[in-house]
Design an enzyme around this catalytic site. Sequence first.
Site, PDB file in Angstrom:
ATOM      1  N   TRP A 113      12.899 -17.257  29.122  1.00 22.99           N
ATOM      2  CA  TRP A 113      13.105 -18.400  30.007  1.00 22.99           C
ATOM      3  C   TRP A 113      11.840 -18.492  30.852  1.00 22.99           C
ATOM      4  CZ3 TRP A 113      16.504 -14.516  28.969  1.00 22.99           C
ATOM      5  CH2 TRP A 113      17.742 -14.865  28.399  1.00 22.99           C
ATOM      6  N   ASN A 166      -3.278 -11.922  20.285  1.00 19.91           N
ATOM      7  CA  ASN A 166      -1.830 -11.837  20.520  1.00 19.91           C
ATOM      8  C   ASN A 166      -1.121 -13.161  20.216  1.00 19.91           C
ATOM      9  OD1 ASN A 166       0.458 -10.401  21.104  1.00 19.91           O
ATOM     10  ND2 ASN A 166       0.024 -10.136  23.278  1.00 19.91           N
ATOM     11  N   ARG A 213       1.477 -15.803  19.294  1.00 22.20           N
ATOM     12  CA  ARG A 213       2.920 -16.003  19.313  1.00 22.20           C
ATOM     13  C   ARG A 213       3.197 -17.457  18.970  1.00 22.20           C
ATOM     14  NH1 ARG A 213       2.245 -11.556  18.918  1.00 22.20           N
ATOM     15  NH2 ARG A 213       2.978  -9.796  20.174  1.00 22.20           N
ATOM     16  N   ASP A 242       0.112  -3.097  23.754  1.00 18.70           N
ATOM     17  CA  ASP A 242      -0.534  -3.362  25.042  1.00 18.70           C
ATOM     18  C   ASP A 242      -1.067  -2.068  25.647  1.00 18.70           C
ATOM     19  OD1 ASP A 242       0.419  -5.992  24.729  1.00 18.70           O
ATOM     20  OD2 ASP A 242       2.278  -5.514  25.789  1.00 18.70           O
TER      21      ASP A 242
END
Length: 307
Positions: free
Chosen positions: A102, A165, A167, A257
């Site tokens: 969210w 990274n 996404r 990470d």
Amino acid sequence: MAGNGVASIGECMLELSGQTGPNWRMGFAGDTFNTLWALHALSGDRPATYVSAFGDDPFSQDQIGFFAENGIGIGSSPVIAGARPGLYAITLTGAERSFTYWRGDAAARQLASDPAVLSKNLENQALIYFSGITLAILGDAPRAALLAAVAGARAAGSTVAFDPNYRPRLWRRREDAQAAIAEALAVTDIALPTFPDEQMLFGDANPQATAERLGQVVREVVVKNGEAPALIADNGTLHDVPAIHVAAPVDTTGAGDSFNGAYLAARLAAHAPVDAVLRAHRVAAAVVQVRGALAPFETLRRAFENE
């Protein structure tokens, strides 16, 4: 001239970790913060700054307080009235995780809203780190402002590290991600990609293809590949460095990470790339044996020093 500090740019979110039954544990995490957490733990007395934007709600204030308790500042990052942090929940199947987010109106999307403040946060840093997720949460104009600020800091002497990274859900189109990541790589000194991401985004056949492609524009590349060896491309020379197998991982959240943070800490301490990857593998192996994205500092340090 670059200073002694380390800075990471991006979004730190509220993290809900699933436990047995209806109870959830709340923490703070996000890819660039997870990396800074490890980098800070392993970098001695270097000042650490998390560059973002924050809300004025109680959760944001708790987040900033948590940073401060652990020696991490926010520099001049804006605190925006009425804004709030993003939120995600981790659910586990065994040790493998899935995420529900969210974050559409998260404060961090305004981290580049004042380019002058952003540039000030990047002054006098030995190392600056950001990721493809940092790029993805910004609109076109703020993304351009971010890259200009990073380029300015690099010209002033800072080393820039970047993890693409990728996404897919954060990008409108695959082509947008390709273009933005290419622009970021043009201002990068150390690239820390993950092979499955690069294969998905660019169609690379193997880690060597990723290393060779990125090595055309970045002097130092480390291609992560889960439990397979990491591949280093250092000024055109390739080295495989075997990973560490963990027989019974608890939670893989934050492993890559933390690898990044450990690798960068080692390089700042003048360790050679192969030694830096060995240390980073040990740290990643330790992280998957604890729950959540942020392992205790002492856990990270013991793994880094192989104690």
